[in-house]
Design an enzyme around this catalytic site. Structure first.
Site, PDB file in Angstrom:
ATOM      1  N   HIS A   1     -31.360  18.463 -75.873  1.00 38.18           N
ATOM      2  CA  HIS A   1     -31.002  19.318 -77.010  1.00 38.18           C
ATOM      3  C   HIS A   1     -32.135  20.316 -77.272  1.00 38.18           C
ATOM      4  O   HIS A   1     -33.237  20.161 -76.758  1.00 38.18           O
ATOM      5  CB  HIS A   1     -30.797  18.467 -78.272  1.00 38.18           C
ATOM      6  CG  HIS A   1     -32.048  17.759 -78.682  1.00 38.18           C
ATOM      7  ND1 HIS A   1     -32.483  16.600 -78.078  1.00 38.18           N
ATOM      8  CD2 HIS A   1     -32.996  18.055 -79.613  1.00 38.18           C
ATOM      9  CE1 HIS A   1     -33.619  16.224 -78.619  1.00 38.18           C
ATOM     10  NE2 HIS A   1     -33.961  17.082 -79.544  1.00 38.18           N
TER      11      HIS A   1
ATOM     12  N   ASP B   1     -34.269  21.922 -80.634  1.00 35.83           N
ATOM     13  CA  ASP B   1     -34.503  21.644 -82.055  1.00 35.83           C
ATOM     14  C   ASP B   1     -34.244  22.909 -82.855  1.00 35.83           C
ATOM     15  O   ASP B   1     -34.495  24.014 -82.370  1.00 35.83           O
ATOM     16  CB  ASP B   1     -35.955  21.204 -82.283  1.00 35.83           C
ATOM     17  CG  ASP B   1     -36.249  19.865 -81.643  1.00 35.83           C
ATOM     18  OD1 ASP B   1     -35.313  19.092 -81.393  1.00 35.83           O
ATOM     19  OD2 ASP B   1     -37.445  19.599 -81.392  1.00 35.83           O
TER      20      ASP B   1
ATOM     21  N   HIS C   1     -35.070  19.686 -74.397  1.00 38.69           N
ATOM     22  CA  HIS C   1     -35.764  18.413 -74.139  1.00 38.69           C
ATOM     23  C   HIS C   1     -34.888  17.211 -74.465  1.00 38.69           C
ATOM     24  O   HIS C   1     -33.859  17.339 -75.129  1.00 38.69           O
ATOM     25  CB  HIS C   1     -37.059  18.358 -74.939  1.00 38.69           C
ATOM     26  CG  HIS C   1     -36.850  18.451 -76.426  1.00 38.69           C
ATOM     27  ND1 HIS C   1     -36.591  19.651 -77.062  1.00 38.69           N
ATOM     28  CD2 HIS C   1     -36.841  17.514 -77.400  1.00 38.69           C
ATOM     29  CE1 HIS C   1     -36.441  19.432 -78.356  1.00 38.69           C
ATOM     30  NE2 HIS C   1     -36.574  18.147 -78.593  1.00 38.69           N
TER      31      HIS C   1
ATOM     32  N   ARG D   1     -39.845   1.801 -80.893  1.00 36.48           N
ATOM     33  CA  ARG D   1     -40.733   2.965 -80.869  1.00 36.48           C
ATOM     34  C   ARG D   1     -40.461   3.817 -82.100  1.00 36.48           C
ATOM     35  O   ARG D   1     -39.299   4.107 -82.416  1.00 36.48           O
ATOM     36  CB  ARG D   1     -40.489   3.778 -79.599  1.00 36.48           C
ATOM     37  CG  ARG D   1     -41.327   5.041 -79.509  1.00 36.48           C
ATOM     38  CD  ARG D   1     -41.220   5.687 -78.121  1.00 36.48           C
ATOM     39  NE  ARG D   1     -42.195   6.765 -78.011  1.00 36.48           N
ATOM     40  CZ  ARG D   1     -41.868   8.065 -78.014  1.00 36.48           C
ATOM     41  NH1 ARG D   1     -40.609   8.444 -78.072  1.00 36.48           N
ATOM     42  NH2 ARG D   1     -42.816   8.976 -77.940  1.00 36.48           N
TER      43      ARG D   1
HETATM   44 FE   LIG Z   1     -35.815  17.241 -80.387  1.00 38.90          FE
END
Ligand SMILES: [Fe+2]
Length: 246
Positions: free
Chosen positions: A175, A177, A227, A237
Site C-alpha cells: 500500500h 500511506d 510498501h 510485534r
Molecule cells: Fe504503511
C-alpha cells in the site's frame, strides 16, 4: 521550620549531593494513567527528555552526523528510550481498545479503512496532543534534515500503535500511506519478543528487518515508497506509526 529547628537546637543535615526526586505541580500532574510521567513533556520537559528521548537522538540531529539509510530515502533514527517504548505498549494494552483489523472502522470519519491493521489510535489513549507535540519537537527537525528543502508542518491525523501476531493480523499487504512522510517506530525487541516482521519497499526490493527498539523509520508516503508489512511469525510485534503532513 528551619527557624524553629535552629532555635530548638535540632541538628539538620542538608545535602544536594543525592537525588531524591522532585516536586511536581499537582495541577499539571495526572494520576489517572498507568504511566503518568509520559504526559509530563510540557510541565517537566528536562526530566521527560532524560527518561524518554534517546541520548543518541541529539547526535542523530546534528547536521554533521550522517544518518542511516537502509533503503533508498528510508531513514532510520534513534528517537525514544526503551522505557518510552515499553510504557507506550503497556498503556495501549492497559487501554485495550484494539481494532479488529477489518475494513469497517467506526473510529474513522467515513467508517471505512482501506488498509486496516489491528491498532489503537493515540486519541483513544488520550495521548493525541502529546504525540503531536512530540512530532513537532523531535520528528520535524529530523525530517527537515534529511528531506532537504522540505518545511514540515508536522501535522498528523493518523497516529496509532499496530499489533502484529501470527494468530491474528500478521502482515500488511502492499500500500501507499496517506502522508507526505511516515514514521514507524519499533516498540519491542526482534528475536526476543517476536520473530519476523519488518517493512519491504517494493520499488526498491529492499527490506528493513529486525527493527530496533525506539528507532524510527522515516520514508515518503505517497508515490515512491509503495510498501508492505512483512509477516510476524512468532510472538507479538508492536510499532508506532504516524502519517505526517497528510
Ligand atoms: Fe504503511
Amino acid at each position: 521550620m528551619a527557624t524553629n529547628m535552629r532555635e530548638k537546637g535540632v541538628f539538620m543535615y542538608v545535602s544536594n549531593m543525592e537525588d531524591y526526586g522532585h516536586l511536581v505541580d499537582p495541577d499539571y500532574f495526572p494520576t489517572k494513567y498507568l504511566h503518568n510521567d509520559m504526559w509530563q513533556m510540557k510541565a517537566n520537559r528536562k526530566d521527560w527528555e532524560n527518561r524518554y528521548i534517546s541520548p543518541e537522538y541529539w547526535k542523530a540531529l546534528s547536521p554533521t552526523e550522517l544518518n542511516e539509510m537502509p533503503c533508498p530515502d528510508v531513514f532510520w533514527f534513534p528517537i525514544f528510550t526503551p522505557r518510552f517504548c515499553k510504557e507506550l505498549v503497556e498503556l495501549a494494552n492497559d487501554n485495550g481498545g484494539w481494532s479488529d483489523g477489518s475494513n469497517n472502522d467506526p473510529r474513522l470519519a467515513g467508517g471505512y479503512e482501506n488498509v486496516p491493521t489491528v491498532d489503537i489510535h493515540m486519541n483513544q489513549m488520550d495521548f493525541e496532543q502529546e504525540w503531536l507535540w512530540i512530532l513537532r519537537h523531535y520528528v520535524k527537525p529530523l525530517a527537515e534534515k534529511v528531506f532537504l528543502g522540505y518545511d514540515s508542518d508536522a501535522r498528523a491525523i493518523m497516529n496509532f500503535i499496530v499489533r502484529y501476531r501470527p494468530t491474528e493480523q500478521s502482515f500488511l499487504r502492499p500500500h501507499h500511506d496517506s502522508s507526505t512522510y511516515t514514521i514507524n517506530v519499533g516498540l519491542n525487541r526482534p528475536l526476543i519478543d517476536y520473530e519476523g516482521g519488518g517493512a519491504r519497499f517494493i520499488r526498491y526490493n529492499c527490506s528493513v528487518v529486525n527493527t530496533r527498539v525506539g528507532w524510527s523509520l522515516m520514508h515518503p508516503g505517497r508515490l515512491t515508497h509503495y510498501h508492505e508489512g512483512l509477516q510476524t511469525t512468532k510472538g507479538t510485534r508492536y510499532i508506532m506509526v504516524s502519517f505526517v503532513d497528510p
